[in-house]
Design an enzyme around this catalytic site. Sequence first.
Site, PDB file in Angstrom:
ATOM      1  N   LYS A  71       0.746  -1.371   0.022  1.00 15.41           N
ATOM      2  CA  LYS A  71      -0.020   0.024  -0.079  1.00 15.41           C
ATOM      3  C   LYS A  71       0.831   1.112  -0.010  1.00 15.41           C
ATOM      4  O   LYS A  71       0.643   2.210  -0.870  1.00 15.41           O
ATOM      5  CB  LYS A  71      -0.861  -0.237   1.121  1.00 15.41           C
ATOM      6  CG  LYS A  71      -1.803   1.129   1.299  1.00 15.41           C
ATOM      7  CD  LYS A  71      -2.938   0.874   2.150  1.00 15.41           C
ATOM      8  CE  LYS A  71      -2.697   0.628   3.583  1.00 15.41           C
ATOM      9  NZ  LYS A  71      -2.818   1.865   4.434  1.00 15.41           N
ATOM     10  N   SER A  72       1.896   1.348   0.824  1.00 19.15           N
ATOM     11  CA  SER A  72       2.683   2.519   1.051  1.00 19.15           C
ATOM     12  C   SER A  72       3.584   2.699  -0.429  1.00 19.15           C
ATOM     13  O   SER A  72       3.377   3.771  -0.972  1.00 19.15           O
ATOM     14  CB  SER A  72       3.995   2.306   2.023  1.00 19.15           C
ATOM     15  OG  SER A  72       3.266   2.026   3.199  1.00 19.15           O
ATOM     16  N   LYS A 111      -4.503   5.432  14.590  1.00 14.92           N
ATOM     17  CA  LYS A 111      -4.399   4.857  13.169  1.00 14.92           C
ATOM     18  C   LYS A 111      -6.021   4.890  12.856  1.00 14.92           C
ATOM     19  O   LYS A 111      -6.843   5.639  13.292  1.00 14.92           O
ATOM     20  CB  LYS A 111      -3.959   3.512  13.536  1.00 14.92           C
ATOM     21  CG  LYS A 111      -2.544   3.326  13.706  1.00 14.92           C
ATOM     22  CD  LYS A 111      -1.715   3.969  12.614  1.00 14.92           C
ATOM     23  CE  LYS A 111      -0.420   4.020  12.934  1.00 14.92           C
ATOM     24  NZ  LYS A 111       0.724   4.783  12.020  1.00 14.92           N
ATOM     25  N   ARG A 171      -7.631  -3.579   9.652  1.00 14.55           N
ATOM     26  CA  ARG A 171      -6.437  -4.542  10.461  1.00 14.55           C
ATOM     27  C   ARG A 171      -7.199  -5.052  11.737  1.00 14.55           C
ATOM     28  O   ARG A 171      -6.895  -6.280  11.871  1.00 14.55           O
ATOM     29  CB  ARG A 171      -5.323  -3.806  10.469  1.00 14.55           C
ATOM     30  CG  ARG A 171      -4.430  -3.383   9.504  1.00 14.55           C
ATOM     31  CD  ARG A 171      -3.010  -3.233   9.449  1.00 14.55           C
ATOM     32  NE  ARG A 171      -2.481  -2.108   8.504  1.00 14.55           N
ATOM     33  CZ  ARG A 171      -2.079  -2.308   6.949  1.00 14.55           C
ATOM     34  NH1 ARG A 171      -2.286  -3.794   6.955  1.00 14.55           N
ATOM     35  NH2 ARG A 171      -1.942  -1.539   6.404  1.00 14.55           N
ATOM     36  N   SER A 194       7.146   8.893  12.203  1.00 10.37           N
ATOM     37  CA  SER A 194       6.130   8.995  11.330  1.00 10.37           C
ATOM     38  C   SER A 194       6.600   9.107   9.910  1.00 10.37           C
ATOM     39  O   SER A 194       7.006   9.781   9.560  1.00 10.37           O
ATOM     40  CB  SER A 194       5.104   9.887  11.309  1.00 10.37           C
ATOM     41  OG  SER A 194       4.024   9.945  10.351  1.00 10.37           O
ATOM     42  N   ARG A 196      -8.716  11.559  12.513  1.00 12.75           N
ATOM     43  CA  ARG A 196      -7.694  11.519  12.804  1.00 12.75           C
ATOM     44  C   ARG A 196      -6.814  12.711  12.796  1.00 12.75           C
ATOM     45  O   ARG A 196      -7.171  14.001  12.223  1.00 12.75           O
ATOM     46  CB  ARG A 196      -6.981  10.529  11.777  1.00 12.75           C
ATOM     47  CG  ARG A 196      -7.515   9.060  11.880  1.00 12.75           C
ATOM     48  CD  ARG A 196      -6.963   8.258  10.860  1.00 12.75           C
ATOM     49  NE  ARG A 196      -5.703   7.811  11.027  1.00 12.75           N
ATOM     50  CZ  ARG A 196      -4.939   7.194  10.220  1.00 12.75           C
ATOM     51  NH1 ARG A 196      -5.265   6.484   9.039  1.00 12.75           N
ATOM     52  NH2 ARG A 196      -3.655   6.934  10.369  1.00 12.75           N
ATOM     53  N   ASP A 230       2.103  -1.303  11.739  1.00  9.99           N
ATOM     54  CA  ASP A 230       0.792  -1.843  11.468  1.00  9.99           C
ATOM     55  C   ASP A 230       0.473  -2.948  12.019  1.00  9.99           C
ATOM     56  O   ASP A 230      -0.609  -3.779  11.840  1.00  9.99           O
ATOM     57  CB  ASP A 230       0.555  -1.686  10.102  1.00  9.99           C
ATOM     58  CG  ASP A 230       0.513  -0.283   9.578  1.00  9.99           C
ATOM     59  OD1 ASP A 230       0.105   0.655  10.555  1.00  9.99           O
ATOM     60  OD2 ASP A 230       0.885   0.295   8.404  1.00  9.99           O
ATOM     61  N   GLY A 233      -5.314   7.357   5.469  1.00  8.26           N
ATOM     62  CA  GLY A 233      -4.287   8.343   6.121  1.00  8.26           C
ATOM     63  C   GLY A 233      -3.280   8.678   5.268  1.00  8.26           C
ATOM     64  O   GLY A 233      -2.651   9.903   5.162  1.00  8.26           O
TER      65      GLY A 233
END
Length: 442
Positions: free
Chosen positions: A26-27, A352, A399, A172, A127, A325, A99
């Site tokens: 995903k990243s 999260k 998740r 982060s 968030r 995660d 996010g």
Amino acid sequence: MHPNPVPLTARRSGPLTGRAQVPGDKSISIRALILGALAVGETPITGMLEGEDVLNTAKAMQALGARVERAGERQWRVHGVGVGGFAEPKQPLDFGNSGTGCRLALGAVAGCPITATFDGDASLRSRPMRRVLEPLERIGARALASADGRLPLTLAGARDPIPIVFKPPVPSAQLKSATLLAGLSAPGETTVIEAEATRDHTEKMLKHFGADLRVDVFEAKGRCIRLAGQPELVPQPVTVPADPSSAAFPLVAALLVPGSDVILKSVMMNPLRTGLFITLGEMGASIEALERRMEGGEEVADLRVRAGPLRGVEVPAARAPTMIDEYPILAVAACFAEGVTVMRGLKELRVKESDRLTATAALLRANGVTVEIEGDDLIVEGRGRVAGGGAVTTHMDHRIAMAALVLGLASERPVRIDDGSFIATSFPGFVELMSSLGADLS
Ligand code: S3P
């Protein structure tokens, strides 16, 4: 809650066996779309994750003037507009549950002289965004947002972006990446100094696209990243490896369901993402990394996972950035271990897709596990078996949903979740993939 919630039930299953390919990372998929949009010309992407978070990012890049096309299964093409070249979107950009998509796009927009409104679903609206607005405002962007910076918010990008030196107050990758993406438009050098290294996909991809970026290591875990501004980003093919954070779910399922023997193909082994595999190894798990090789600039391996006994361990806070995660699924594994597992330093889990620290503890408790939150630590009492029978609230968190279902595959009684629809944000085809290995999910 999703407009069409999908309740799911996981039941104790026979051995999981076979080979599976989990979806793309995903990243990396999100970064490929954003950097593709900031490069001049065509970026081909292979193995892209076709999950909701990525699709929402693709739509946002289109609204900002890039052309994004699906060329085939997991094959995409982005025609970018160049650094600083985004057009002002006519509608608010809706990032859904993502996010990462939202924060990285905030960074990319912050360096352009346009105004855009950012929005998302109820989870994303809850968030914190202030943390990312702080460096972007120093670069010269202006945010019209509520005091705590929640979505929806409107960002006016900088007309004359200023290069800054930024030390993220929390580890982060999203904060670091947003700052670097905004810094692309600034003349001179943007510097991010991380006390603890986080995933480095933005740095690697910026270099791949020809940016002048230097990373110096200090005190083992620290990183000083220097980016020369105003590069011409040159499109490059991007190959997306399988997401280790998605592989985590079938992997832990195979460890817990007796008799299982599963191979997960081409899983990314970037050392800033493999904290879970290291921790499970310390717990006694049988995970073999076969055929380690390079694919698309990342090391990948086929992971052979066999079920077997686990023991409780202490997971140091310093490991958190490399497995941020993975705590919900590690907590599930810890229930089936013998002895106590202590996971330290989980403050970031509270912000999260849900408050994951509370949601993880609640998911275990609902299924008869003894679990405590002490400060920022999660303590799980492993007894080698779990009663199950719980109904789990997933709080729009993919998740939490997948972790609860994996628990149900190995517990004595079935585990139900209120809504599995958010699984599609990161792991489309989860139920089908797990079922193909022999999991009883319905
Ligand atoms: C991500 C960074 C992490 C992680 C998220 C993806 C990224 O968030 O939780 O799923 O792609 O940069 P933080 O940067 O907020 O820790």
